[in-house]
Scaffold this motif. Structure first.
Motif, PDB file in Angstrom:
ATOM      1  N   THR A 382       0.836  -1.209   0.000  1.00 34.08           N
ATOM      2  CA  THR A 382       0.000   0.000   0.000  1.00 34.08           C
ATOM      3  C   THR A 382       0.866   1.253   0.000  1.00 34.08           C
ATOM      4  O   THR A 382       0.591   2.234  -0.723  1.00 34.08           O
ATOM      5  N   ASP A 386       0.789   4.307  -2.878  1.00 31.33           N
ATOM      6  CA  ASP A 386       0.577   5.730  -2.575  1.00 31.33           C
ATOM      7  C   ASP A 386       1.734   6.565  -3.111  1.00 31.33           C
ATOM      8  O   ASP A 386       1.524   7.685  -3.591  1.00 31.33           O
ATOM      9  N   LYS A 389       1.215   7.383  -6.730  1.00 31.20           N
ATOM     10  CA  LYS A 389       0.272   8.467  -7.022  1.00 31.20           C
ATOM     11  C   LYS A 389       0.901   9.835  -6.796  1.00 31.20           C
ATOM     12  O   LYS A 389       0.602  10.784  -7.527  1.00 31.20           O
ATOM     13  N   THR A 459      -7.116   2.345  -6.316  1.00 26.84           N
ATOM     14  CA  THR A 459      -6.520   1.491  -5.270  1.00 26.84           C
ATOM     15  C   THR A 459      -7.104   0.108  -5.373  1.00 26.84           C
ATOM     16  O   THR A 459      -8.313  -0.053  -5.564  1.00 26.84           O
ATOM     17  N   GLY A 465      -5.662   3.562   0.544  1.00 21.93           N
ATOM     18  CA  GLY A 465      -4.545   4.355   0.075  1.00 21.93           C
ATOM     19  C   GLY A 465      -3.809   5.006   1.228  1.00 21.93           C
ATOM     20  O   GLY A 465      -4.302   5.117   2.335  1.00 21.93           O
ATOM     21  N   LEU A 466      -2.547   5.444   0.870  1.00 28.96           N
ATOM     22  CA  LEU A 466      -1.713   6.039   1.911  1.00 28.96           C
ATOM     23  C   LEU A 466      -2.320   7.331   2.421  1.00 28.96           C
ATOM     24  O   LEU A 466      -2.185   7.659   3.602  1.00 28.96           O
ATOM     25  N   ASP A 468      -5.748   8.170   2.027  1.00 29.03           N
ATOM     26  CA  ASP A 468      -7.229   8.089   2.081  1.00 29.03           C
ATOM     27  C   ASP A 468      -7.717   8.675   3.406  1.00 29.03           C
ATOM     28  O   ASP A 468      -7.166   8.396   4.469  1.00 29.03           O
TER      29      ASP A 468
END
Length: 475
Positions: A382, A386, A389, A459, A465-466, A468
């Motif tokens: 995860t 992230d 992104k 995701t 997500g890192l 979220d």
């Protein structure tokens, strides 16, 4: 004063009436001598030794006859020379028959010879011995020059008279022993032209080729029946002896009876005492040859049988030493069985050991440990997503930044922007086309570009997500 008579002083020749010895011319005297000599000596026989024998290009022969007291010239015209029964040479003692004549141009006289004969058997033998020594000195009688006779000739050439018993005896003997093809070259074997014909026949056979219309003989037989030394003299002539010596075909001489010897016997490759014996030398007995071939075949077959017997004995001796086939495989079979049992025991032991090891490991395993390991790997995945992104190139556009392109190229410097004819500004909600200062806008409308906007990568299901926060907004 009375003048003297010149004839009385012997100064001038004079002829008186009634003189029975008038002066003659040289020609008249020579003619008178010629008539007198030819009239008185119209037929003479002179015995003497030949000296200075010379045959002119015209065919006439000039020589002298001499003894210990005198010498007289002689001439033998071409026609008579061609009919001689022997070849004259210096030193031969002869009897010349002819007439005496003079040669006025030289004041000489000579014998015009009509016939020339050797002066008895002694002279004949002396000439023969002299000629024999001469030819022997040239090496014509050397044994090294003699050729081996072919064992089984296919064609035999015979030089002899076509009539008489000689050719019949040869043919009959060949037929009895081994029928063979015979080519006869007919010649005279006695007389004035015999030597020339015999020599021509030998040379003619030797000149034949193997592929000619008449096959070349493999062997020659020169034959004649018995007779006196005069009868056989043609085979003592030098022309015959040299033809036989030069012949490349093996040659058998069969001239006369066993006690007769001629010079051709010395140069021939084999001398036969009789013509019949020459035929026996020429070919083997066919019946004996067939018997010998059969005997050789039996000997070869016997030798082969004995060889095969010895080989069979050796093979049997070797096979007797070989072990039985079952003994050859007993030891390998025993070892294979032993290895099979050891392999089976090893497999059972290895399986038992593996089961024990597996049971020990399984006892030490804990489900919670497995879950914890899975959670740690999920968290690392995860975090990496992230991060991806955050570094996406379109993410800054949503915060007021723009990306400048000229065509398909990204513009990163002012120099690049000033050089471009048109620029495109990329924003978070779309694009806008601009023209750098000092540039002329293009006359054709620029096609609108597709609106692009940044979207965060999706995701994976079941993961957070890192950044979220519980909604779909950006951090």
């Amino acid at each position: 004063m009375v003048s003297p008579d010149p004839t009385s002083s012997g100064l001038l020749a004079s002829e008186k009436a009634g003189d029975n010895a008038p002066a003659q011319s040289v020609g008249e005297l020579s003619a008178a001598l010629k008539r007198t000599v030819e009239g008185a000596f119209g037929n003479v026989r002179v015995r003497g030794e030949i000296s200075g024998w010379k045959r002119a290009a015209s065919g006439h022969c000039y020589f002298a006859l001499k003894d210990e007291d005198a010498v007289i010239d002689a001439v033998l015209w071409r026609g008579q020379a061609q009919r001689l029964a022997f070849a004259p040479e210096d030193g031969a003692e002869v009897v010349a028959t002819g007439k005496l004549t003079t040669y006025p141009g030289r004041s000489k006289y000579q014998v015009v010879v009509n016939s020339l004969e050797l002066a008895g058997e002694g002279a004949l033998m002396a000439l023969l011995e002299k000629r024999k020594k001469q030819l022997a000195a040239e090496g014509l009688f050397d044994a090294a020059r003699k050729q081996e006779l072919p064992y089984l000739p296919k064609v035999i050439g015979v030089v002899t008279s076509p009539t008489g018993a000689v050719i019949r005896d040869i043919l009959h003997r060949l037929h009895d022993r081994c029928p063979t093809r015979v080519i006869l070259w007919p010649v005279q074997v006695q007389g004035e032209s015999a030597a020339g014909q015999v020599a021509a026949a030998i040379n003619g056979f030797d000149a034949m080729t193997s592929d000619g219309p008449v096959p070349r003989p493999d062997l020659l037989i020169v034959a004649r029946g018995g007779g006196s030394i005069e009868d056989l003299w043609a085979f003592n002539e030098e022309v015959v002896v040299r033809a036989a010596a030069a012949c490349s075909i093996p040659l058998i001489s069969a001239v006369g009876h066993e006690t007769d010897t001629t010079l051709i016997d010395y140069v021939s490759d084999k001398r036969a005492p009789t013509p019949t014996a020459a035929a026996e030398m020429a070919v083997p007995v066919l019946a004996e040859l067939r018997g010998w071939i059969g005997e050789q075949g039996e000997r070869a077959a016997g030798a082969l049988r004995r060889q095969l017997d010895r080989m069979a004995e050796r093979q049997q001796s070797l096979t007797d030493r070989w072990p039985a086939p079952t003994r050859l495989v007993e030891e390998p079979t025993r070892r294979l069985d032993e290895m099979s049992r050891r392999l089976q025991r090893g497999l059972v032991s290895s399986a038992s050991s593996a089961r024990g090891d597996l049971a020990g490991i399984a006892g030490r395993l804990d489900r919670r440990l497995i879950d914890q390991a899975i959670d740690r790997r999920a968290e690392r995945l995860t975090a990496q997503w992230d991060m991806a992104k955050l570094v996406h190139p379109d993410r800054p556009l949503s915060r007021g930044y723009a990306r400048v392109t000229a065509g398909d190229s990204v513009v990163t410097t002012a120099k690049q922007a000033s050089a471009a004819d048109a620029l495109t500004l990329h924003f978070g909600d779309g694009t806008a086309d601009v023209v750098p200062a000092g540039k002329t806008p293009p006359s054709a409308p620029v096609a609108p570009r597709r609106k692009t906007s940044y979207r965060a990568p999706k995701t994976p299901e079941g993961q957070r997500g890192l950044f979220d926060t519980g909604d779909n907004g950006d951090a």
